[in-house]
Design a protein around this motif. Structure first.
Motif, PDB file in Angstrom:
ATOM      1  N   TYR A 218     -18.105  39.886   1.593  1.00 48.52           N
ATOM      2  CA  TYR A 218     -18.258  38.571   0.964  1.00 48.52           C
ATOM      3  C   TYR A 218     -17.003  38.292   0.126  1.00 48.52           C
ATOM      4  O   TYR A 218     -16.802  38.890  -0.912  1.00 48.52           O
ATOM      5  N   GLN A 249     -16.899  32.405  -0.444  1.00 49.00           N
ATOM      6  CA  GLN A 249     -17.369  31.544  -1.541  1.00 49.00           C
ATOM      7  C   GLN A 249     -16.145  31.015  -2.295  1.00 49.00           C
ATOM      8  O   GLN A 249     -15.266  31.801  -2.664  1.00 49.00           O
ATOM      9  N   ARG A 251     -14.868  30.000  -5.511  1.00 47.64           N
ATOM     10  CA  ARG A 251     -15.203  30.100  -6.938  1.00 47.64           C
ATOM     11  C   ARG A 251     -13.984  29.620  -7.702  1.00 47.64           C
ATOM     12  O   ARG A 251     -13.089  30.379  -8.022  1.00 47.64           O
ATOM     13  N   LYS A 253     -12.955  27.975 -10.861  1.00 48.45           N
ATOM     14  CA  LYS A 253     -13.398  27.567 -12.198  1.00 48.45           C
ATOM     15  C   LYS A 253     -12.419  26.602 -12.857  1.00 48.45           C
ATOM     16  O   LYS A 253     -12.765  25.892 -13.780  1.00 48.45           O
ATOM     17  N   ASN A 281     -19.329  27.895  -5.322  1.00 48.14           N
ATOM     18  CA  ASN A 281     -19.853  28.491  -6.564  1.00 48.14           C
ATOM     19  C   ASN A 281     -20.225  27.392  -7.556  1.00 48.14           C
ATOM     20  O   ASN A 281     -19.420  26.493  -7.799  1.00 48.14           O
ATOM     21  N   ASP A 282     -21.452  27.416  -8.043  1.00 53.53           N
ATOM     22  CA  ASP A 282     -21.909  26.525  -9.119  1.00 53.53           C
ATOM     23  C   ASP A 282     -22.043  25.046  -8.739  1.00 53.53           C
ATOM     24  O   ASP A 282     -23.024  24.414  -9.097  1.00 53.53           O
ATOM     25  N   HIS A 296     -23.768  29.197  -4.466  1.00 51.41           N
ATOM     26  CA  HIS A 296     -24.197  30.358  -5.238  1.00 51.41           C
ATOM     27  C   HIS A 296     -24.319  29.923  -6.692  1.00 51.41           C
ATOM     28  O   HIS A 296     -23.393  29.303  -7.234  1.00 51.41           O
ATOM     29  N   GLY A 298     -25.736  30.956 -10.807  1.00 53.74           N
ATOM     30  CA  GLY A 298     -26.119  32.024 -11.720  1.00 53.74           C
ATOM     31  C   GLY A 298     -27.267  31.589 -12.604  1.00 53.74           C
ATOM     32  O   GLY A 298     -27.815  30.508 -12.443  1.00 53.74           O
ATOM     33  N   ASP A 301     -26.797  28.336 -14.314  1.00 55.47           N
ATOM     34  CA  ASP A 301     -26.516  27.152 -13.471  1.00 55.47           C
ATOM     35  C   ASP A 301     -27.832  26.466 -13.118  1.00 55.47           C
ATOM     36  O   ASP A 301     -28.897  26.865 -13.588  1.00 55.47           O
ATOM     37  N   TYR A 337     -30.478  34.853  -0.841  1.00 57.09           N
ATOM     38  CA  TYR A 337     -29.966  36.194  -1.155  1.00 57.09           C
ATOM     39  C   TYR A 337     -29.716  36.292  -2.647  1.00 57.09           C
ATOM     40  O   TYR A 337     -29.727  35.282  -3.369  1.00 57.09           O
ATOM     41  N   GLY A 339     -27.044  37.970  -5.599  1.00 57.35           N
ATOM     42  CA  GLY A 339     -25.778  38.626  -5.951  1.00 57.35           C
ATOM     43  C   GLY A 339     -26.073  39.483  -7.176  1.00 57.35           C
ATOM     44  O   GLY A 339     -26.523  38.952  -8.196  1.00 57.35           O
ATOM     45  N   LYS A 349     -14.802  38.215 -14.288  1.00 56.59           N
ATOM     46  CA  LYS A 349     -15.817  37.344 -14.891  1.00 56.59           C
ATOM     47  C   LYS A 349     -16.009  37.820 -16.326  1.00 56.59           C
ATOM     48  O   LYS A 349     -16.347  38.994 -16.562  1.00 56.59           O
ATOM     49  N   VAL A 372     -26.382  41.355  -2.288  1.00 58.61           N
ATOM     50  CA  VAL A 372     -24.960  41.698  -2.156  1.00 58.61           C
ATOM     51  C   VAL A 372     -24.494  42.189  -3.527  1.00 58.61           C
ATOM     52  O   VAL A 372     -24.823  41.587  -4.562  1.00 58.61           O
ATOM     53  N   ILE A 374     -21.751  43.052  -6.470  1.00 56.72           N
ATOM     54  CA  ILE A 374     -20.494  42.429  -6.912  1.00 56.72           C
ATOM     55  C   ILE A 374     -20.080  43.003  -8.265  1.00 56.72           C
ATOM     56  O   ILE A 374     -20.926  43.481  -9.021  1.00 56.72           O
ATOM     57  N   ALA A 397     -19.521  41.867  -2.482  1.00 58.64           N
ATOM     58  CA  ALA A 397     -18.744  40.644  -2.756  1.00 58.64           C
ATOM     59  C   ALA A 397     -17.550  41.050  -3.607  1.00 58.64           C
ATOM     60  O   ALA A 397     -17.684  41.821  -4.566  1.00 58.64           O
TER      61      ALA A 397
HETATM   62  C1  LIG Z   1     -21.996  36.720  -4.523  1.00 58.34           C
HETATM   63  C2  LIG Z   1     -21.937  36.361  -5.965  1.00 58.34           C
HETATM   64  N1  LIG Z   1     -22.693  37.046  -6.860  1.00 58.34           N
HETATM   65  C3  LIG Z   1     -22.629  36.718  -8.177  1.00 58.34           C
HETATM   66  C4  LIG Z   1     -21.811  35.691  -8.593  1.00 58.34           C
HETATM   67  C5  LIG Z   1     -21.771  35.288 -10.049  1.00 58.34           C
HETATM   68  O1  LIG Z   1     -22.239  33.972 -10.134  1.00 58.34           O
HETATM   69  P1  LIG Z   1     -22.579  33.386 -11.576  1.00 58.34           P
HETATM   70  O2  LIG Z   1     -23.511  34.276 -12.252  1.00 58.34           O
HETATM   71  O3  LIG Z   1     -22.969  31.968 -11.410  1.00 58.34           O
HETATM   72  O4  LIG Z   1     -21.207  33.446 -12.357  1.00 58.34           O
HETATM   73  P2  LIG Z   1     -19.904  32.610 -11.986  1.00 58.34           P
HETATM   74  O5  LIG Z   1     -19.433  33.129 -10.664  1.00 58.34           O
HETATM   75  O6  LIG Z   1     -20.326  31.184 -11.885  1.00 58.34           O
HETATM   76  O7  LIG Z   1     -18.975  32.897 -13.096  1.00 58.34           O
HETATM   77  C6  LIG Z   1     -21.071  34.986  -7.647  1.00 58.34           C
HETATM   78  N2  LIG Z   1     -20.262  33.963  -8.034  1.00 58.34           N
HETATM   79  N3  LIG Z   1     -21.131  35.335  -6.335  1.00 58.34           N
END
Ligand SMILES: Cc1ncc(COP(=O)(O)OP(=O)(O)O)c(N)n1
Ligand SMILES: Cc1ncsc1CCOP(=O)(O)O
Ligand SMILES: [Mg+2]
Length: 426
Positions: A218, A249, A251, A253, A281-282, A296, A298, A301, A337, A339, A349, A372, A374, A397
């Motif tokens: 991933y 993905q 991501r 930010k 992501n988000d 994806h 968190g 979110d 799924y 993470g 992060k 998965v 990470i 991931a």
């Molecule tokens: C595959 C995967 N797992 C976990 C995360 C973390 O997501 P999140 O908790 O929303 O944190 P941010 O990525 O938004 O900082 C992920 N992005 N992908």
């Protein structure tokens, strides 16, 4: 095969109700949905006074939810007149006193109101569920369908509120999709429960269920790393796919929305041509705008069940989970799924607690969804993660081990072969 949830429809006599109650005592179930079918939508009375009494005295006290329409609520309460939302709330409160955990008074056949409003009462709070009133004669069986859909959602583990919300939306969509059907000559026509089978999305096969094997390798992009290595998001994604990433993905930010969306649209094309799912992501808005394969999210979110409402059944939703409860909730909310991490310490992060193998084990053993791993995963430790051998741990991931490197494709290819070797050993 055990029965998880029972939903009752038309119970023609007090004797049948008694047998039902006896059977439920002998064979307890997770939930009982009672649709007190006494007055049909066309207004015919379907149950006599003795049956009503048995409903009230025996069945309601073991029901998780009772779903009378306005006419049935009136009959249950001695033919009181119910004309307003406030009347519906009072009726729900009075029926609640007969024993069920929840009461849903359905306002679909309330005269005049522009919206179809239902009132859910849990003994403390009222929730009004509003939806458009769909002008159609095809309303035969809406009540039974709503109750059956509530039962199905409860069987899948949804909370009562979520089950009722999903059921209402399902009936609304089915009514809308079949409002102009002409079948039969009676005052009411049937509606099309299987409308989703005719949806173009279904025909394109994009409603296929998520394949957990996609989680194997991933690749999660990072705008800071792309900037550091002077690499566009597109090039980063292309290289990861060339190296064998099985899902990607974005991501991003730091990217502003316009820039993110343009890059996402380009990456959607790249991933579609390679058959690799692309998630965002988000940003649900960006995912919708570029028709990505999913998102994806968190714990801070948008809740997964709301994302599901927006994206529909054919999209992939991943949820970050660190605990059993979060994993259970993700399943209830309809995620595809989990993470789980950070497995190892990471600086990618911020403020992200490290779970270690124990934390990963706890979530994997409890999760009903594929997982998965990470967080701090790289060529040096990825093998040890997969060798844990948890059945639903489907992959890793990775961010910096792929994208904070000079050559993304080489790093990805190397990591993929490490994972494959580890899986053949575990
Ligand atoms: C595959 C995967 N797992 C976990 C995360 C973390 O997501 P999140 O908790 O929303 O944190 P941010 O990525 O938004 O900082 C992920 N992005 N992908
Ligand atoms: C997004 C995210 N969620 C938990 S850890 C993490 C960052 C993982 O980055 P890296 O693979 O570079 O450690
Ligand atoms: Mg997030």
């Amino acid at each position: 095969m055990s029965v998880d949830v029972v939903k009752t429809g038309m119970l023609p006599s007090a004797g049948v109700v008694k047998v039902l109650c006896e059977s439920l005592r002998k064979f307890p179930v997770k939930a009982l949905v009672v649709d007190p079918v006494m007055v049909s939508t066309s207004g015919d009375t379907l149950s006599g006074p003795s049956t009503l009494a048995t409903y009230r005295d025996e069945l309601f006290s073991v029901a998780d939810i009772v779903t009378p329409n306005v006419k049935e609520a009136s009959k249950l309460l001695g033919d009181v007149s119910l004309h307003t939302i406030s009347d519906m709330r009072n009726a729900a409160e009075s029926i609640y006193k007969l024993g069920p955990k929840y009461v849903l008074v359905k306002g679909g056949d309330m005269p005049d109101s522009s919206d179809a409003i239902d009132v859910l009462f849990d003994g403390k709070e009222f929730t009004e569920l509003r939806g458009p009133r769909i002008k159609t004669r095809n309303t035969h069986g809406t009540g039974c369908t709503l109750a059956s859909c509530i039962a199905a959602e409860l069987a899948k583990g949804a909370t009562m509120l979520h089950a009722v919300q999903v059921a209402k939306k399902f009936v609304e969509s089915a009514l809308y999709h079949s409002k102009d059907l002409v079948i039969g000559n009676g005052p009411q026509g049937p509606f099309d429960h299987l409308f989703e089978l005719k949806s173009p999305l279904y025909k394109m096969g994009s409603l296929q269920k998520f394949n957990p094997d996609n989680l194997f390798l991933y690749a999660v992009t990072d705008s800071g790393m792309n900037k550091k290595w002077d690499r566009s998001i597109k090039d980063a994604v292309k290289a990861a796919i060339e190296g064998g990433a099985t899902i990607v993905q974005l991501r991003e930010k730091d990217a502003d929305t316009r820039e993110f969306l343009e890059a996402a649209k380009a990456c959607v094309q790249i991933c579609k041509s390679s058959g690799v799912p692309l998630l965002i992501n988000d940003r649900i808005d960006v995912a919708l705008a570029c028709n990505a394969d999913g998102v994806h999210v968190g714990q801070s979110d948008m809740p997964a069940w709301e994302v599901r409402e927006l994206l529909g059944p054919g999209k992939i939703i991943g949820v970050s989970c660190k605990t059993l409860d979060q994993a259970e909730q993700a399943w209830k909310d309809g995620a595809d799924y989990i993470g789980c991490g950070g497995v190892f310490p990471t600086t990618t992060k911020k403020n992200n607690p490290t779970l270690g193998f124990e934390g990963l084990r706890t979530v994997c053993l409890a999760s009903k969804l594929p997982v998965v791993a990470i967080g701090g995963i790289n060529a040096g430790n990825a093998g040890s993660v997969m060798e844990l051998g948890f059945p639903n741990l489907k992959g890793v991931a990775v961010v910096s081990a792929l994208f904070d490197q000079e050559c993304v494709a080489i790093e990805t290819r190397n990591l993929r072969s490490i994972l494959k070797n580890a899986c053949s050993r575990s």
